[in-house]
Design a protein around this motif. Structure first.
Motif, PDB file in Angstrom:
ATOM      1  N   THR A  47      39.629  59.465   9.258  1.00 36.64           N
ATOM      2  CA  THR A  47      39.476  58.160   8.565  1.00 36.64           C
ATOM      3  C   THR A  47      40.080  57.035   9.178  1.00 36.64           C
ATOM      4  OG1 THR A  47      41.350  58.949   7.220  1.00 36.64           O
ATOM      5  CG2 THR A  47      39.296  59.299   6.322  1.00 36.64           C
ATOM      6  N   LEU A  48      41.425  57.489   9.835  1.00 37.14           N
ATOM      7  CA  LEU A  48      42.186  56.244  10.712  1.00 37.14           C
ATOM      8  C   LEU A  48      42.788  56.706  11.860  1.00 37.14           C
ATOM      9  CD1 LEU A  48      44.736  55.791   7.281  1.00 37.14           C
ATOM     10  CD2 LEU A  48      42.792  54.133   8.126  1.00 37.14           C
ATOM     11  N   SER A  49      43.123  55.776  12.522  1.00 34.63           N
ATOM     12  CA  SER A  49      43.800  55.790  13.896  1.00 34.63           C
ATOM     13  C   SER A  49      45.134  55.734  13.968  1.00 34.63           C
ATOM     14  CB  SER A  49      43.341  54.961  14.746  1.00 34.63           C
ATOM     15  OG  SER A  49      41.641  55.171  15.147  1.00 34.63           O
ATOM     16  N   TYR A  50      45.931  56.540  14.626  1.00 37.97           N
ATOM     17  CA  TYR A  50      47.345  56.286  14.419  1.00 37.97           C
ATOM     18  C   TYR A  50      48.125  56.326  16.009  1.00 37.97           C
ATOM     19  CZ  TYR A  50      46.913  58.109   9.851  1.00 37.97           C
ATOM     20  OH  TYR A  50      46.682  58.340   8.565  1.00 37.97           O
ATOM     21  N   GLU A  51      49.291  55.533  16.091  1.00 40.29           N
ATOM     22  CA  GLU A  51      49.828  55.715  17.279  1.00 40.29           C
ATOM     23  C   GLU A  51      51.329  56.394  16.923  1.00 40.29           C
ATOM     24  OE1 GLU A  51      52.072  52.937  20.849  1.00 40.29           O
ATOM     25  OE2 GLU A  51      51.509  52.099  19.091  1.00 40.29           O
ATOM     26  N   VAL A  52      51.541  57.529  17.765  1.00 39.82           N
ATOM     27  CA  VAL A  52      52.631  58.360  17.177  1.00 39.82           C
ATOM     28  C   VAL A  52      53.614  58.445  18.368  1.00 39.82           C
ATOM     29  CG1 VAL A  52      53.337  60.781  16.362  1.00 39.82           C
ATOM     30  CG2 VAL A  52      51.114  59.834  15.788  1.00 39.82           C
ATOM     31  N   TYR A  53      54.866  58.191  18.349  1.00 38.75           N
ATOM     32  CA  TYR A  53      55.881  58.231  19.208  1.00 38.75           C
ATOM     33  C   TYR A  53      56.505  59.286  19.467  1.00 38.75           C
ATOM     34  CZ  TYR A  53      55.748  53.101  18.784  1.00 38.75           C
ATOM     35  OH  TYR A  53      55.203  51.677  18.889  1.00 38.75           O
ATOM     36  N   GLU A  54      56.876  59.737  20.763  1.00 42.30           N
ATOM     37  CA  GLU A  54      57.089  61.141  21.072  1.00 42.30           C
ATOM     38  C   GLU A  54      58.561  61.695  20.200  1.00 42.30           C
ATOM     39  OE1 GLU A  54      57.999  63.719  25.353  1.00 42.30           O
ATOM     40  OE2 GLU A  54      58.637  61.368  24.970  1.00 42.30           O
ATOM     41  N   ASN A  55      59.368  60.369  20.056  1.00 43.04           N
ATOM     42  CA  ASN A  55      60.753  60.757  19.412  1.00 43.04           C
ATOM     43  C   ASN A  55      60.355  61.144  17.804  1.00 43.04           C
ATOM     44  OD1 ASN A  55      60.033  58.350  18.534  1.00 43.04           O
ATOM     45  ND2 ASN A  55      62.129  57.470  18.943  1.00 43.04           N
ATOM     46  N   GLU A  56      59.038  60.902  17.246  1.00 36.52           N
ATOM     47  CA  GLU A  56      58.857  61.093  16.136  1.00 36.52           C
ATOM     48  C   GLU A  56      58.040  62.605  15.863  1.00 36.52           C
ATOM     49  OE1 GLU A  56      57.668  56.573  14.486  1.00 36.52           O
ATOM     50  OE2 GLU A  56      55.827  57.991  15.375  1.00 36.52           O
ATOM     51  N   ILE A  57      57.952  63.281  16.940  1.00 41.15           N
ATOM     52  CA  ILE A  57      56.889  64.661  16.940  1.00 41.15           C
ATOM     53  C   ILE A  57      57.974  65.657  17.002  1.00 41.15           C
ATOM     54  CG2 ILE A  57      55.586  65.787  18.194  1.00 41.15           C
ATOM     55  CD1 ILE A  57      54.311  63.092  19.202  1.00 41.15           C
ATOM     56  N   LYS A  58      57.666  66.599  15.933  1.00 36.84           N
ATOM     57  CA  LYS A  58      58.257  67.814  16.215  1.00 36.84           C
ATOM     58  C   LYS A  58      57.682  68.945  16.647  1.00 36.84           C
ATOM     59  CE  LYS A  58      60.118  71.340  12.843  1.00 36.84           C
ATOM     60  NZ  LYS A  58      60.254  71.745  11.189  1.00 36.84           N
ATOM     61  N   SER A  59      56.349  68.926  16.641  1.00 34.87           N
ATOM     62  CA  SER A  59      55.489  69.850  17.307  1.00 34.87           C
ATOM     63  C   SER A  59      54.108  69.322  17.485  1.00 34.87           C
ATOM     64  CB  SER A  59      55.517  71.222  16.590  1.00 34.87           C
ATOM     65  OG  SER A  59      54.788  71.172  15.447  1.00 34.87           O
ATOM     66  N   ILE A  60      53.498  69.942  18.371  1.00 34.85           N
ATOM     67  CA  ILE A  60      52.309  69.454  19.042  1.00 34.85           C
ATOM     68  C   ILE A  60      51.482  70.749  19.060  1.00 34.85           C
ATOM     69  CG2 ILE A  60      50.314  68.453  20.286  1.00 34.85           C
ATOM     70  CD1 ILE A  60      52.177  66.390  20.904  1.00 34.85           C
ATOM     71  N   GLU A  61      50.105  71.107  18.753  1.00 33.95           N
ATOM     72  CA  GLU A  61      49.506  72.395  18.873  1.00 33.95           C
ATOM     73  C   GLU A  61      47.737  71.835  19.017  1.00 33.95           C
ATOM     74  OE1 GLU A  61      48.840  74.789  15.220  1.00 33.95           O
ATOM     75  OE2 GLU A  61      50.962  73.934  15.110  1.00 33.95           O
ATOM     76  N   LEU A  62      47.072  72.645  19.636  1.00 36.12           N
ATOM     77  CA  LEU A  62      45.461  72.365  19.784  1.00 36.12           C
ATOM     78  C   LEU A  62      45.106  72.751  18.671  1.00 36.12           C
ATOM     79  CD1 LEU A  62      44.774  73.950  23.483  1.00 36.12           C
ATOM     80  CD2 LEU A  62      45.113  71.518  22.554  1.00 36.12           C
ATOM     81  N   ALA A  63      44.195  72.069  18.085  1.00 33.62           N
ATOM     82  CA  ALA A  63      43.374  72.302  16.688  1.00 33.62           C
ATOM     83  C   ALA A  63      42.192  72.985  17.141  1.00 33.62           C
ATOM     84  CB  ALA A  63      43.296  70.810  16.140  1.00 33.62           C
ATOM     85  N   ASN A  64      41.652  73.579  16.168  1.00 30.82           N
ATOM     86  CA  ASN A  64      40.230  74.214  16.196  1.00 30.82           C
ATOM     87  C   ASN A  64      39.283  73.334  15.962  1.00 30.82           C
ATOM     88  OD1 ASN A  64      41.692  76.621  16.706  1.00 30.82           O
ATOM     89  ND2 ASN A  64      41.836  76.978  14.461  1.00 30.82           N
TER      90      ASN A  64
END
Length: 64
Positions: A47-64
């Motif tokens: 639905t939307l586009s986001y800009e996410v800053y590295e210092n806001e990220i707790k974790s990243i994983e590959l989605a299915n």
């Protein structure tokens, strides 16, 4: 965390505030090109586009 490696992949991000975003990583902006000077990635959800800053990220994983 190397955000550059996420570009073009479907990912799931959990922020330090507990928000979860899932979608395709569309771009990477290095700290020197960003205000504030923090790496960031673009994430396009269904639905939307986001800009996410590295210092806001707790974790990243590959989605299915």
């Amino acid at each position: 965390m190397n955000l550059r490696n996420c570009v073009g992949k479907k990912i799931k991000i959990t922020t330090i505030e507990g928000e979860v975003f899932e979608g395709k990583c569309t771009d990477f902006t290095p700290a020197l090109d960003n205000e504030p000077e923090v790496d960031s990635i673009g994430l396009k959800t269904t639905t939307l586009s986001y800009e996410v800053y590295e210092n806001e990220i707790k974790s990243i994983e590959l989605a299915n």
